[in-house]
Write a protein that holds these residues in place. Structure first.
Motif, short mmCIF file in Angstrom:
data_model
loop_
_atom_site.label_atom_id
_atom_site.label_comp_id
_atom_site.label_asym_id
_atom_site.label_seq_id
_atom_site.Cartn_x
_atom_site.Cartn_y
_atom_site.Cartn_z
N ALA A 1 0.94 -0.97 -0.08
CA ALA A 1 0.12 0.20 -0.12
C ALA A 1 0.85 1.26 -0.06
O ALA A 1 1.89 1.36 0.79
N ARG A 2 0.60 2.13 -0.94
CA ARG A 2 1.23 3.32 -1.03
C ARG A 2 0.82 4.29 0.29
O ARG A 2 -0.19 4.43 0.67
N PRO A 3 1.71 4.81 1.13
CA PRO A 3 1.34 5.75 2.13
C PRO A 3 0.56 6.95 1.69
O PRO A 3 0.75 7.37 0.43
N ILE A 4 -0.12 7.49 2.24
CA ILE A 4 -0.80 8.79 2.14
C ILE A 4 -0.25 9.97 2.67
O ILE A 4 -0.06 9.85 4.03
N ARG A 5 0.21 10.83 2.12
CA ARG A 5 0.69 12.13 2.39
C ARG A 5 -0.22 13.00 2.97
O ARG A 5 -1.16 13.25 2.33
N PRO A 6 -0.06 13.44 4.18
CA PRO A 6 -0.83 14.23 5.01
C PRO A 6 -1.21 15.70 4.02
O PRO A 6 -0.38 16.14 3.27
N PRO A 7 -2.39 16.10 3.96
CA PRO A 7 -2.76 17.26 3.32
C PRO A 7 -1.81 18.41 3.75
O PRO A 7 -1.49 19.23 2.43
N ALA A 8 -1.19 19.05 4.43
CA ALA A 8 -0.30 20.05 4.70
C ALA A 8 1.10 19.58 3.89
O ALA A 8 1.58 20.63 3.12
N ALA A 9 1.42 18.40 4.19
CA ALA A 9 2.65 18.20 3.38
C ALA A 9 2.49 17.90 1.96
O ALA A 9 3.44 18.35 1.15
N LEU A 10 1.22 17.70 1.45
CA LEU A 10 1.04 17.52 0.02
C LEU A 10 0.92 19.17 -0.68
O LEU A 10 1.29 18.98 -1.59
N ALA A 11 0.34 20.01 0.09
CA ALA A 11 0.45 21.40 -0.33
C ALA A 11 2.06 21.71 -0.51
O ALA A 11 2.22 22.35 -1.67
N ARG A 12 3.06 21.45 0.26
CA ARG A 12 4.45 21.75 0.00
C ARG A 12 5.16 20.89 -0.90
O ARG A 12 5.80 21.28 -1.48
N HIS A 13 4.69 19.61 -1.18
CA HIS A 13 5.22 18.63 -1.93
C HIS A 13 4.20 17.95 -2.93
O HIS A 13 3.95 17.08 -2.25
N PRO A 14 3.58 18.46 -3.67
CA PRO A 14 2.71 18.02 -4.61
C PRO A 14 3.04 16.73 -5.29
O PRO A 14 4.09 16.43 -5.48
N ALA A 15 1.77 16.09 -5.38
CA ALA A 15 1.98 14.60 -6.12
C ALA A 15 2.45 14.91 -7.63
O ALA A 15 2.31 16.04 -8.28
N SER A 16 2.97 13.69 -8.14
CA SER A 16 3.33 13.97 -9.75
C SER A 16 2.06 14.05 -10.36
O SER A 16 1.09 13.50 -10.01
N THR A 17 2.50 14.69 -11.63
CA THR A 17 1.37 14.63 -12.72
C THR A 17 1.65 13.69 -14.07
O THR A 17 0.80 13.74 -14.89
N VAL A 18 2.56 13.14 -13.91
CA VAL A 18 3.12 12.26 -15.01
C VAL A 18 2.59 10.80 -14.94
O VAL A 18 2.97 10.29 -13.97
N ARG A 19 1.88 10.54 -15.79
CA ARG A 19 1.40 9.26 -16.05
C ARG A 19 2.29 8.40 -16.76
O ARG A 19 2.75 8.61 -17.69
#
Length: 82
Positions: A53-71
């Motif tokens: 299972a891929r860990p879920i990044r907390p929203p505050a961390a996701l705002a600073r370190h966004p997910a990739s958009t590359v498919r």
């Protein structure tokens, strides 16, 4: 830092950063739970490693370190590792 890729490499299913259905290997190859547990039988078709299972990044961390958009999608889908 994990890339948090946006989709399954097999079926191109969307896997947003908060998805509990994302599975990854140690190289961050990303698959949906259906493909990982189905045709792939828990093994990465790229490296042969196990899928977890891929860990879920907390929203505050996701705002600073966004997910990739590359498919990344395999042209011919996936097959189980021999």
């Amino acid at each position: 830092m994990l890339e948090l890729r946006p989709s399954c490499e097999c079926c191109d299913r969307d896997l947003p950063p908060e998805s509990g259905l994302a599975r990854i290997c140690s190289f961050e190859c990303t698959f949906c739970a259906g493909c990982a547990e189905g045709v792939l039988a828990g093994r990465c078709p790229n490296c042969g490693g196990n899928l977890v299972a891929r860990p879920i990044r907390p929203p505050a961390a996701l705002a600073r370190h966004p997910a990739s958009t590359v498919r990344v999608v395999k042209e011919r889908g996936c097959t189980a590792v021999a």
